[in-house]
Design a protein around this motif. Structure first.
Motif, PDB file in Angstrom:
ATOM      1  N   ALA A  51       0.824  -1.208   0.000  1.00 32.19           N
ATOM      2  CA  ALA A  51       0.000   0.000   0.000  1.00 32.19           C
ATOM      3  C   ALA A  51       0.861   1.261   0.000  1.00 32.19           C
ATOM      4  CB  ALA A  51      -0.933  -0.012   1.208  1.00 32.19           C
ATOM      5  N   ARG A  52       1.951   1.240   0.770  1.00 35.14           N
ATOM      6  CA  ARG A  52       2.827   2.414   0.836  1.00 35.14           C
ATOM      7  C   ARG A  52       3.519   2.655  -0.505  1.00 35.14           C
ATOM      8  NH1 ARG A  52       8.103   2.698   1.680  1.00 35.14           N
ATOM      9  NH2 ARG A  52       8.190   0.485   2.262  1.00 35.14           N
ATOM     10  N   LEU A  53       3.961   1.588  -1.153  1.00 29.37           N
ATOM     11  CA  LEU A  53       4.633   1.743  -2.443  1.00 29.37           C
ATOM     12  C   LEU A  53       3.667   2.220  -3.532  1.00 29.37           C
ATOM     13  CD1 LEU A  53       6.925  -1.425  -2.425  1.00 29.37           C
ATOM     14  CD2 LEU A  53       7.650   0.953  -2.264  1.00 29.37           C
ATOM     15  N   LYS A  54       2.445   1.686  -3.521  1.00 26.20           N
ATOM     16  CA  LYS A  54       1.457   2.134  -4.507  1.00 26.20           C
ATOM     17  C   LYS A  54       1.134   3.609  -4.316  1.00 26.20           C
ATOM     18  CE  LYS A  54      -0.827  -2.243  -5.693  1.00 26.20           C
ATOM     19  NZ  LYS A  54      -0.613  -2.138  -7.141  1.00 26.20           N
ATOM     20  N   SER A  55       1.065   4.046  -3.057  1.00 25.48           N
ATOM     21  CA  SER A  55       0.824   5.458  -2.786  1.00 25.48           C
ATOM     22  C   SER A  55       2.018   6.304  -3.217  1.00 25.48           C
ATOM     23  CB  SER A  55       0.538   5.662  -1.296  1.00 25.48           C
ATOM     24  OG  SER A  55       0.383   7.032  -0.994  1.00 25.48           O
ATOM     25  N   LEU A  56       3.237   5.788  -3.012  1.00 22.82           N
ATOM     26  CA  LEU A  56       4.443   6.515  -3.384  1.00 22.82           C
ATOM     27  C   LEU A  56       4.530   6.726  -4.894  1.00 22.82           C
ATOM     28  CD1 LEU A  56       7.231   7.711  -2.592  1.00 22.82           C
ATOM     29  CD2 LEU A  56       8.162   5.396  -2.838  1.00 22.82           C
ATOM     30  N   TYR A  57       4.208   5.690  -5.663  1.00 14.45           N
ATOM     31  CA  TYR A  57       4.268   5.784  -7.117  1.00 14.45           C
ATOM     32  C   TYR A  57       2.980   6.327  -7.733  1.00 14.45           C
ATOM     33  CZ  TYR A  57       8.577   3.051  -7.014  1.00 14.45           C
ATOM     34  OH  TYR A  57       9.867   2.623  -6.791  1.00 14.45           O
ATOM     35  N   GLY A  58       1.965   6.609  -6.909  1.00  7.23           N
ATOM     36  CA  GLY A  58       0.708   7.126  -7.420  1.00  7.23           C
ATOM     37  C   GLY A  58      -0.165   6.098  -8.093  1.00  7.23           C
ATOM     38  N   LEU A  59       0.109   4.820  -7.860  1.00  8.06           N
ATOM     39  CA  LEU A  59      -0.645   3.760  -8.519  1.00  8.06           C
ATOM     40  C   LEU A  59      -2.014   3.534  -7.902  1.00  8.06           C
ATOM     41  CD1 LEU A  59       2.258   1.191  -9.026  1.00  8.06           C
ATOM     42  CD2 LEU A  59       1.309   2.777 -10.694  1.00  8.06           C
ATOM     43  N   ASP A  60      -2.265   4.175  -6.747  1.00  5.08           N
ATOM     44  CA  ASP A  60      -3.577   4.056  -6.114  1.00  5.08           C
ATOM     45  C   ASP A  60      -4.524   5.150  -6.583  1.00  5.08           C
ATOM     46  OD1 ASP A  60      -2.091   6.051  -4.957  1.00  5.08           O
ATOM     47  OD2 ASP A  60      -2.853   5.713  -2.921  1.00  5.08           O
ATOM     48  N   GLN A  61      -4.088   6.007  -7.473  1.00  6.84           N
ATOM     49  CA  GLN A  61      -4.914   7.108  -7.977  1.00  6.84           C
ATOM     50  C   GLN A  61      -5.634   6.700  -9.250  1.00  6.84           C
ATOM     51  OE1 GLN A  61      -2.280  10.417  -8.535  1.00  6.84           O
ATOM     52  NE2 GLN A  61      -1.916  10.723  -6.336  1.00  6.84           N
ATOM     53  N   PRO A  62      -6.730   7.407  -9.595  1.00  6.82           N
ATOM     54  CA  PRO A  62      -7.405   7.124 -10.878  1.00  6.82           C
ATOM     55  C   PRO A  62      -6.469   7.383 -12.049  1.00  6.82           C
ATOM     56  CG  PRO A  62      -8.789   8.481  -9.444  1.00  6.82           C
ATOM     57  CD  PRO A  62      -7.431   8.414  -8.793  1.00  6.82           C
ATOM     58  N   VAL A  63      -6.817   6.799 -13.194  1.00  5.68           N
ATOM     59  CA  VAL A  63      -5.950   6.887 -14.363  1.00  5.68           C
ATOM     60  C   VAL A  63      -5.775   8.330 -14.814  1.00  5.68           C
ATOM     61  CG1 VAL A  63      -5.684   6.214 -16.783  1.00  5.68           C
ATOM     62  CG2 VAL A  63      -6.564   4.578 -15.128  1.00  5.68           C
ATOM     63  N   TYR A  64      -6.838   9.137 -14.785  1.00  7.68           N
ATOM     64  CA  TYR A  64      -6.722  10.500 -15.290  1.00  7.68           C
ATOM     65  C   TYR A  64      -5.802  11.341 -14.420  1.00  7.68           C
ATOM     66  CZ  TYR A  64     -10.137  11.940 -11.724  1.00  7.68           C
ATOM     67  OH  TYR A  64     -10.783  12.200 -10.539  1.00  7.68           O
ATOM     68  N   LYS A  65      -5.756  11.079 -13.115  1.00  6.68           N
ATOM     69  CA  LYS A  65      -4.841  11.815 -12.246  1.00  6.68           C
ATOM     70  C   LYS A  65      -3.393  11.387 -12.505  1.00  6.68           C
ATOM     71  CE  LYS A  65      -7.872  12.944  -8.360  1.00  6.68           C
ATOM     72  NZ  LYS A  65      -8.069  12.832  -6.890  1.00  6.68           N
ATOM     73  N   ARG A  66      -3.192  10.095 -12.688  1.00  7.26           N
ATOM     74  CA  ARG A  66      -1.842   9.618 -13.003  1.00  7.26           C
ATOM     75  C   ARG A  66      -1.370  10.172 -14.338  1.00  7.26           C
ATOM     76  NH1 ARG A  66      -3.163   3.461 -12.473  1.00  7.26           N
ATOM     77  NH2 ARG A  66      -1.217   3.263 -13.663  1.00  7.26           N
ATOM     78  N   TYR A  67      -2.299  10.265 -15.308  1.00  3.60           N
ATOM     79  CA  TYR A  67      -1.946  10.844 -16.601  1.00  3.60           C
ATOM     80  C   TYR A  67      -1.589  12.317 -16.450  1.00  3.60           C
ATOM     81  CZ  TYR A  67      -2.420  12.552 -21.374  1.00  3.60           C
ATOM     82  OH  TYR A  67      -2.197  13.154 -22.580  1.00  3.60           O
ATOM     83  N   GLY A  68      -2.356  13.035 -15.637  1.00  5.46           N
ATOM     84  CA  GLY A  68      -2.063  14.445 -15.396  1.00  5.46           C
ATOM     85  C   GLY A  68      -0.694  14.635 -14.756  1.00  5.46           C
ATOM     86  N   ASN A  69      -0.364  13.771 -13.797  1.00  3.86           N
ATOM     87  CA  ASN A  69       0.961  13.849 -13.171  1.00  3.86           C
ATOM     88  C   ASN A  69       2.072  13.556 -14.174  1.00  3.86           C
ATOM     89  OD1 ASN A  69      -0.268  14.393 -10.703  1.00  3.86           O
ATOM     90  ND2 ASN A  69      -0.348  12.230 -10.115  1.00  3.86           N
ATOM     91  N   TRP A  70       1.816  12.581 -15.050  1.00  4.43           N
ATOM     92  CA  TRP A  70       2.806  12.228 -16.065  1.00  4.43           C
ATOM     93  C   TRP A  70       3.032  13.376 -17.043  1.00  4.43           C
ATOM     94  CZ3 TRP A  70       2.202  11.096 -21.452  1.00  4.43           C
ATOM     95  CH2 TRP A  70       3.333  10.525 -22.034  1.00  4.43           C
ATOM     96  N   ILE A  71       1.939  14.015 -17.485  1.00  3.57           N
ATOM     97  CA  ILE A  71       2.053  15.156 -18.399  1.00  3.57           C
ATOM     98  C   ILE A  71       2.794  16.302 -17.726  1.00  3.57           C
ATOM     99  CG2 ILE A  71       0.735  16.998 -19.519  1.00  3.57           C
ATOM    100  CD1 ILE A  71       0.847  14.546 -21.187  1.00  3.57           C
ATOM    101  N   GLY A  72       2.482  16.528 -16.433  1.00  5.93           N
ATOM    102  CA  GLY A  72       3.167  17.592 -15.705  1.00  5.93           C
ATOM    103  C   GLY A  72       4.669  17.363 -15.641  1.00  5.93           C
ATOM    104  N   SER A  73       5.065  16.119 -15.446  1.00  2.00           N
ATOM    105  CA  SER A  73       6.494  15.806 -15.411  1.00  2.00           C
ATOM    106  C   SER A  73       7.137  16.002 -16.783  1.00  2.00           C
ATOM    107  CB  SER A  73       6.696  14.358 -14.933  1.00  2.00           C
ATOM    108  OG  SER A  73       6.175  14.168 -13.636  1.00  2.00           O
ATOM    109  N   ILE A  74       6.404  15.628 -17.849  1.00  3.74           N
ATOM    110  CA  ILE A  74       6.934  15.791 -19.204  1.00  3.74           C
ATOM    111  C   ILE A  74       7.165  17.264 -19.518  1.00  3.74           C
ATOM    112  CG2 ILE A  74       6.452  15.470 -21.662  1.00  3.74           C
ATOM    113  CD1 ILE A  74       7.109  12.890 -20.227  1.00  3.74           C
ATOM    114  N   VAL A  75       6.195  18.100 -19.132  1.00  5.27           N
ATOM    115  CA  VAL A  75       6.312  19.539 -19.392  1.00  5.27           C
ATOM    116  C   VAL A  75       7.530  20.120 -18.688  1.00  5.27           C
ATOM    117  CG1 VAL A  75       5.188  21.780 -19.035  1.00  5.27           C
ATOM    118  CG2 VAL A  75       3.854  19.823 -19.837  1.00  5.27           C
ATOM    119  N   GLN A  76       7.848  19.600 -17.512  1.00  7.82           N
ATOM    120  CA  GLN A  76       8.995  20.079 -16.745  1.00  7.82           C
ATOM    121  C   GLN A  76      10.322  19.481 -17.223  1.00  7.82           C
ATOM    122  OE1 GLN A  76       8.163  19.302 -12.630  1.00  7.82           O
ATOM    123  NE2 GLN A  76       6.249  20.501 -12.640  1.00  7.82           N
ATOM    124  N   GLY A  77      10.263  18.625 -18.241  1.00  4.79           N
ATOM    125  CA  GLY A  77      11.488  18.034 -18.784  1.00  4.79           C
ATOM    126  C   GLY A  77      11.890  16.726 -18.141  1.00  4.79           C
TER     127      GLY A  77
END
Length: 323
Positions: A51-77
């Motif tokens: 549970a702690r690892l899934k929370s750390l990697y964001g795997l416990d979040q809905p897909v659209y939130k994980r996608y938003g986090n991924w896009i945010g990281s891409i924009v930042q390089g």
């Protein structure tokens, strides 16, 4: 033209965003996320750790939130971290993109230089013995499976007659021998993959060239140009071939987009360290970050080269307007 290009760029960005989300969603449905792989390799891990690892990697979040986090990281390089290769994705993609670019560019250039003259010659002599031979060669190149052709080339030139390496990118330690020695070493490893890709592309390009030239040479303006006493070469290349460029520009632009997406089967069979093999390995190993970046690059190149093809239409045929 500025308005046209701006509109197409905005459409391209929208299509990339939609397709990247679809791909991200489909990859999230694949079994075996990073935490599941850890659990499989370490049976002593507890439910609390999971549970702690899934929370750390964001795997416990809905897909659209994980996608938003991924896009945010891409924009930042930040392109993420490769779980398979244990290095940042940007450090991994750079050399692989360069290797794929060299392989694809050489095979595409070699194919164009051979296929276009063959297609023109075949179109100028329809129904002749030359046309039948070229059509046979073209259909054979189109029909042969890429993996089978690669294996046959390896058997002939690396097993039966061991004159070329069966696979790889370069000899270990060759880069320390100097620029020209390194170039010669890499060239030897490129011969079989380039030959494998070129045989298939020559067949496809020559067929498109033949069809386009046949249609162009049947037009009334070709008959008028001949009646005016223009030379045969002028009629063929200035009037016939230029009007046959529209379909050729389309197929060449789409083929050029493959420079950065790689030839997955060919690179895998020859163990060539390019983007194609990287995509294959990342999908097999559930390396989401590498697979997603590779997918975005492939989609972006296809859309960009479509835009380049549309712009090139106007230069090939002045009757086409971008208004």
């Amino acid at each position: 033209m500025t308005t046209f290009i701006t509109r197409r760029i905005l459409q391209t960005l929208a299509v990339i965003a939609v397709l990247s989300y679809v791909c991200f969603y489909l990859m999230s449905l694949m079994p075996g996320d990073p935490v599941d792989m850890m659990v499989a390799s370490n049976p002593k891990i507890t439910a609390e750790d999971v549970a702690r690892l899934k929370s750390l990697y964001g795997l416990d979040q809905p897909v659209y939130k994980r996608y938003g986090n991924w896009i945010g990281s891409i924009v930042q390089g930040d392109l993420g971290y490769s779980r398979t290769y244990r290095v940042p994705v940007q450090e991994l993609m750079g050399p692989r993109l360069w290797n794929t670019f060299i392989l694809s560019f050489l095979s595409l250039t070699f194919s164009i230089l051979i296929a276009i003259p063959l297609g023109v010659i075949s179109a100028l002599k329809p129904g002749s013995r030359t046309d039948y031979v070229m059509n046979l060669f073209s259909f054979a190149g189109i029909s042969i499976p890429s993996f089978w052709l690669a294996i046959v080339l390896i058997i002939i030139f690396a097993v039966k007659f061991p004159i070329l390496p069966a696979g790889g990118t370069q000899t270990i330690g060759a880069g320390e021998m100097g620029f020209f020695a390194d170039l010669a070493d890499r060239s030897i490893y490129l011969i079989l993959p380039v030959l494998s890709l070129s045989i298939q592309q020559i067949g496809r390009f020559s067929r498109f060239t033949r069809s386009a030239m046949l249609e162009a040479m049947r037009n009334d303006f070709i008959r008028t140009a001949r009646a005016k006493g223009l030379s045969r070469s002028t009629v063929i290349w200035k009037h016939g071939f230029r009007n046959a460029l529209i379909p050729l520009i389309t197929i060449l632009a789409l083929s050029f987009s493959g420079l950065f997406s790689g030839a997955i089967l060919t690179e895998t069979v020859f163990a060539y360290q390019g983007v194609g093999k990287l995509v294959y390995d990342s999908i097999i190993g559930n390396d989401y970050n590498v697979a997603m970046i590779s997918f975005v690059i492939s989609v972006s190149m296809v859309l960009i080269m479509n835009l380049v093809a549309d712009i090139a239409y106007g230069f090939a045929d002045p009757r086409i307007s971008f208004s």
